[in-house]
Design a protein around this motif. Structure first.
Motif, PDB file in Angstrom:
ATOM      1  N   PRO A  22       0.840  -1.205   0.000  1.00  0.00           N
ATOM      2  CA  PRO A  22       0.000   0.000   0.000  1.00  0.00           C
ATOM      3  C   PRO A  22       0.873   1.252   0.000  1.00  0.00           C
ATOM      4  O   PRO A  22       2.095   1.181   0.170  1.00  0.00           O
ATOM      5  CB  PRO A  22      -0.794  -0.130   1.315  1.00  0.00           C
ATOM      6  N   THR A  23       0.259   2.390  -0.172  1.00  0.00           N
ATOM      7  CA  THR A  23       0.982   3.658  -0.161  1.00  0.00           C
ATOM      8  C   THR A  23       1.754   3.800   1.150  1.00  0.00           C
ATOM      9  O   THR A  23       1.181   3.632   2.231  1.00  0.00           O
ATOM     10  CB  THR A  23       0.001   4.837  -0.295  1.00  0.00           C
ATOM     11  N   PRO A  24       3.053   4.095   1.076  1.00  0.00           N
ATOM     12  CA  PRO A  24       3.822   4.202   2.319  1.00  0.00           C
ATOM     13  C   PRO A  24       3.508   5.488   3.083  1.00  0.00           C
ATOM     14  O   PRO A  24       3.114   6.496   2.491  1.00  0.00           O
ATOM     15  CB  PRO A  24       5.274   4.213   1.823  1.00  0.00           C
ATOM     16  N   ARG A  25       3.676   5.415   4.363  1.00  0.00           N
ATOM     17  CA  ARG A  25       3.550   6.604   5.197  1.00  0.00           C
ATOM     18  C   ARG A  25       4.826   7.429   5.069  1.00  0.00           C
ATOM     19  O   ARG A  25       5.928   6.870   4.996  1.00  0.00           O
ATOM     20  CB  ARG A  25       3.334   6.172   6.650  1.00  0.00           C
ATOM     21  N   LEU A  26       4.699   8.740   5.047  1.00  0.00           N
ATOM     22  CA  LEU A  26       5.857   9.633   4.976  1.00  0.00           C
ATOM     23  C   LEU A  26       6.062  10.271   6.341  1.00  0.00           C
ATOM     24  O   LEU A  26       5.124  10.834   6.919  1.00  0.00           O
ATOM     25  CB  LEU A  26       5.634  10.713   3.921  1.00  0.00           C
ATOM     26  N   ARG A  27       7.300  10.153   6.847  1.00  0.00           N
ATOM     27  CA  ARG A  27       7.602  10.748   8.156  1.00  0.00           C
ATOM     28  C   ARG A  27       8.910  11.524   8.073  1.00  0.00           C
ATOM     29  O   ARG A  27       9.880  11.067   7.463  1.00  0.00           O
ATOM     30  CB  ARG A  27       7.703   9.669   9.241  1.00  0.00           C
ATOM     31  N   PHE A  28       8.920  12.689   8.682  1.00  0.00           N
ATOM     32  CA  PHE A  28      10.113  13.519   8.716  1.00  0.00           C
ATOM     33  C   PHE A  28      10.771  13.370  10.087  1.00  0.00           C
ATOM     34  O   PHE A  28      10.107  13.467  11.124  1.00  0.00           O
ATOM     35  CB  PHE A  28       9.760  14.980   8.452  1.00  0.00           C
ATOM     36  N   VAL A  29      12.067  13.080  10.070  1.00  0.00           N
ATOM     37  CA  VAL A  29      12.810  12.892  11.310  1.00  0.00           C
ATOM     38  C   VAL A  29      13.885  13.963  11.406  1.00  0.00           C
ATOM     39  O   VAL A  29      14.329  14.512  10.393  1.00  0.00           O
ATOM     40  CB  VAL A  29      13.459  11.483  11.364  1.00  0.00           C
ATOM     41  N   PHE A  62      13.738   3.658   4.091  1.00  0.00           N
ATOM     42  CA  PHE A  62      12.444   3.010   3.964  1.00  0.00           C
ATOM     43  C   PHE A  62      12.374   1.872   4.963  1.00  0.00           C
ATOM     44  O   PHE A  62      13.214   0.969   4.955  1.00  0.00           O
ATOM     45  CB  PHE A  62      12.201   2.472   2.549  1.00  0.00           C
ATOM     46  N   ASP A  63      11.387   1.912   5.826  1.00  0.00           N
ATOM     47  CA  ASP A  63      11.182   0.876   6.836  1.00  0.00           C
ATOM     48  C   ASP A  63      10.149  -0.114   6.300  1.00  0.00           C
ATOM     49  O   ASP A  63       8.964   0.220   6.176  1.00  0.00           O
ATOM     50  CB  ASP A  63      10.685   1.514   8.143  1.00  0.00           C
ATOM     51  N   HIS A  64      10.613  -1.329   5.943  1.00  0.00           N
ATOM     52  CA  HIS A  64       9.715  -2.329   5.372  1.00  0.00           C
ATOM     53  C   HIS A  64       8.654  -2.757   6.373  1.00  0.00           C
ATOM     54  O   HIS A  64       7.496  -2.975   6.007  1.00  0.00           O
ATOM     55  CB  HIS A  64      10.509  -3.557   4.918  1.00  0.00           C
ATOM     56  N   ARG A  65       9.046  -2.870   7.628  1.00  0.00           N
ATOM     57  CA  ARG A  65       8.118  -3.366   8.644  1.00  0.00           C
ATOM     58  C   ARG A  65       6.950  -2.398   8.833  1.00  0.00           C
ATOM     59  O   ARG A  65       5.796  -2.815   8.976  1.00  0.00           O
ATOM     60  CB  ARG A  65       8.860  -3.583   9.960  1.00  0.00           C
ATOM     61  N   LEU A  66       7.246  -1.110   8.831  1.00  0.00           N
ATOM     62  CA  LEU A  66       6.214  -0.098   9.045  1.00  0.00           C
ATOM     63  C   LEU A  66       5.649   0.450   7.737  1.00  0.00           C
ATOM     64  O   LEU A  66       4.703   1.239   7.763  1.00  0.00           O
ATOM     65  CB  LEU A  66       6.796   1.067   9.863  1.00  0.00           C
ATOM     66  N   ASN A  67       6.241   0.042   6.603  1.00  0.00           N
ATOM     67  CA  ASN A  67       5.871   0.616   5.304  1.00  0.00           C
ATOM     68  C   ASN A  67       5.929   2.142   5.388  1.00  0.00           C
ATOM     69  O   ASN A  67       4.951   2.844   5.109  1.00  0.00           O
ATOM     70  CB  ASN A  67       4.476   0.157   4.879  1.00  0.00           C
ATOM     71  N   GLU A  68       7.109   2.632   5.733  1.00  0.00           N
ATOM     72  CA  GLU A  68       7.265   4.057   6.035  1.00  0.00           C
ATOM     73  C   GLU A  68       8.527   4.615   5.393  1.00  0.00           C
ATOM     74  O   GLU A  68       9.603   4.030   5.487  1.00  0.00           O
ATOM     75  CB  GLU A  68       7.331   4.234   7.560  1.00  0.00           C
ATOM     76  N   VAL A  69       8.382   5.740   4.717  1.00  0.00           N
ATOM     77  CA  VAL A  69       9.519   6.471   4.159  1.00  0.00           C
ATOM     78  C   VAL A  69       9.899   7.579   5.142  1.00  0.00           C
ATOM     79  O   VAL A  69       9.057   8.411   5.496  1.00  0.00           O
ATOM     80  CB  VAL A  69       9.180   7.087   2.786  1.00  0.00           C
ATOM     81  N   LYS A  70      11.164   7.563   5.567  1.00  0.00           N
ATOM     82  CA  LYS A  70      11.659   8.597   6.467  1.00  0.00           C
ATOM     83  C   LYS A  70      12.598   9.521   5.711  1.00  0.00           C
ATOM     84  O   LYS A  70      13.460   9.062   4.959  1.00  0.00           O
ATOM     85  CB  LYS A  70      12.410   7.971   7.651  1.00  0.00           C
ATOM     86  N   VAL A  71      12.446  10.810   5.915  1.00  0.00           N
ATOM     87  CA  VAL A  71      13.319  11.805   5.309  1.00  0.00           C
ATOM     88  C   VAL A  71      13.855  12.702   6.408  1.00  0.00           C
ATOM     89  O   VAL A  71      13.091  13.168   7.268  1.00  0.00           O
ATOM     90  CB  VAL A  71      12.573  12.654   4.256  1.00  0.00           C
ATOM     91  N   ALA A  72      15.169  12.927   6.379  1.00  0.00           N
ATOM     92  CA  ALA A  72      15.799  13.735   7.415  1.00  0.00           C
ATOM     93  C   ALA A  72      15.593  15.225   7.144  1.00  0.00           C
ATOM     94  O   ALA A  72      15.665  15.678   6.002  1.00  0.00           O
ATOM     95  CB  ALA A  72      17.287  13.422   7.495  1.00  0.00           C
ATOM     96  N   VAL A  73      15.344  15.962   8.217  1.00  0.00           N
ATOM     97  CA  VAL A  73      15.295  17.423   8.109  1.00  0.00           C
ATOM     98  C   VAL A  73      16.714  17.961   8.061  1.00  0.00           C
ATOM     99  O   VAL A  73      17.087  18.712   7.162  1.00  0.00           O
ATOM    100  CB  VAL A  73      14.507  18.033   9.286  1.00  0.00           C
ATOM    101  N   MET A  87      11.562   5.360  -2.224  1.00  0.00           N
ATOM    102  CA  MET A  87      10.413   4.745  -2.886  1.00  0.00           C
ATOM    103  C   MET A  87      10.864   3.585  -3.767  1.00  0.00           C
ATOM    104  O   MET A  87      10.082   2.659  -4.042  1.00  0.00           O
ATOM    105  CB  MET A  87       9.670   5.786  -3.717  1.00  0.00           C
ATOM    106  N   GLY A  88      12.114   3.621  -4.216  1.00  0.00           N
ATOM    107  CA  GLY A  88      12.655   2.488  -4.951  1.00  0.00           C
ATOM    108  C   GLY A  88      12.703   1.239  -4.095  1.00  0.00           C
ATOM    109  O   GLY A  88      12.416   0.125  -4.566  1.00  0.00           O
ATOM    110  N   HIS A  89      13.064   1.412  -2.816  1.00  0.00           N
ATOM    111  CA  HIS A  89      13.038   0.270  -1.896  1.00  0.00           C
ATOM    112  C   HIS A  89      11.602  -0.207  -1.690  1.00  0.00           C
ATOM    113  O   HIS A  89      11.341  -1.411  -1.576  1.00  0.00           O
ATOM    114  CB  HIS A  89      13.657   0.662  -0.552  1.00  0.00           C
ATOM    115  N   TRP A  90      10.675   0.742  -1.639  1.00  0.00           N
ATOM    116  CA  TRP A  90       9.250   0.398  -1.496  1.00  0.00           C
ATOM    117  C   TRP A  90       8.760  -0.383  -2.712  1.00  0.00           C
ATOM    118  O   TRP A  90       8.009  -1.351  -2.580  1.00  0.00           O
ATOM    119  CB  TRP A  90       8.441   1.691  -1.324  1.00  0.00           C
ATOM    120  N   ALA A  91       9.205   0.024  -3.902  1.00  0.00           N
ATOM    121  CA  ALA A  91       8.725  -0.602  -5.135  1.00  0.00           C
ATOM    122  C   ALA A  91       9.418  -1.917  -5.452  1.00  0.00           C
ATOM    123  O   ALA A  91       8.879  -2.725  -6.219  1.00  0.00           O
ATOM    124  CB  ALA A  91       8.923   0.368  -6.311  1.00  0.00           C
ATOM    125  N   ASP A  92      10.600  -2.137  -4.895  1.00  0.00           N
ATOM    126  CA  ASP A  92      11.382  -3.338  -5.212  1.00  0.00           C
ATOM    127  C   ASP A  92      10.702  -4.577  -4.634  1.00  0.00           C
ATOM    128  O   ASP A  92      10.605  -4.728  -3.419  1.00  0.00           O
ATOM    129  CB  ASP A  92      12.786  -3.192  -4.625  1.00  0.00           C
TER     130      ASP A  92
END
Length: 208
Positions: free
Chosen positions: A29-36, A45-56, A78-83
């Motif tokens: 499903p569409t991954p969650r986007l989180r800013f850290v 990309f966290d496979h377990r949480l289906n979450e893309v993290k981007v650093a501030v 997102m490449g890791h998400w799509a792989d």
């Protein structure tokens, strides 16, 4: 960087996730986007949480990064998400590397039990067995995981452009005071792979 520009860049990340999600068939499903606040690898990309993290820090707050380069950071994750093979590769890598390390420890225990004597020579053999086990696990880790990074790089180049991804890599390469973890190829090696893919017009496999 003021709050308005930071907010705009966060919105750009969200739009990039949405654009790639709509354009890419995936079993996830569409991954969650989180800013850290900070991320060692700038994104993850966290496979377990289906979450893309981007650093501030070092990404969104870096005025040297263009919008295209920020999109490339998100596109790589997102490449890791799509792989379709990435989760399997991670599990395989964990099994193999921990097995090697475990065999080293078991070898050390076997030496101790077999000799039935604890002296400097026995301790040295036990130490060497453990070192060999952990050494094998470290040596095999890149073989198991590097292809995932190359896939994500190629995916990002397709979603943005090869020149943009290379510019991003060179920017981070100039800032690095030490290499990334062993599971990542060097920036120089990744740049060469992107350049070769661009020359041969190699596109990443379709992810289903």
């Amino acid at each position: 960087m003021d709050d308005a520009e930071l907010r705009r860049r966060k919105d750009l990340c969200a739009l990039t996730v949405d654009r790639i999600d709509r354009a890419t068939p995936s079993s996830r499903p569409t991954p969650r986007l989180r800013f850290v606040a900070e991320q060692k690898s700038h994104g993850r990309f966290d496979h377990r949480l289906n979450e893309v993290k981007v650093a501030v820090a070092g990404v969104l707050d870096d005025p040297a990064l263009t919008d295209g380069m920020i999109e490339a950071v998100v596109a790589h994750e997102m490449g890791h998400w799509a792989d379709p093979e990435s989760a399997t590769s991670i599990r395989r890598s964990v099994i193999v590397t921990f097995s090697c390390a475990g065999l080293g420890v078991l070898g050390a225990i076997g030496i101790a039990v077999g000799t039935n004597v604890v002296n400097n020579g026995t301790l040295m053999l036990m130490f060497l067995a453990i070192v060999v086990g952990f050494g094998c696990s470290l040596a095999l880790s890149p073989i198991m995981q590097w292809k995932d990074e190359y896939f994500a790089d190629r995916f990002a180049a397709e979603a943005t452009s090869a020149d943009t991804v290379i510019s991003l890599m060179r920017h981070f390469q100039a800032q690095e005071t030490r290499s990334l973890a062993i599971e990542h190829p060097s920036r120089a090696r990744r740049i060469r792979r992107i350049e070769v893919d661009a020359l041969t017009e190699s596109a990443p496999p379709t992810a289903y």
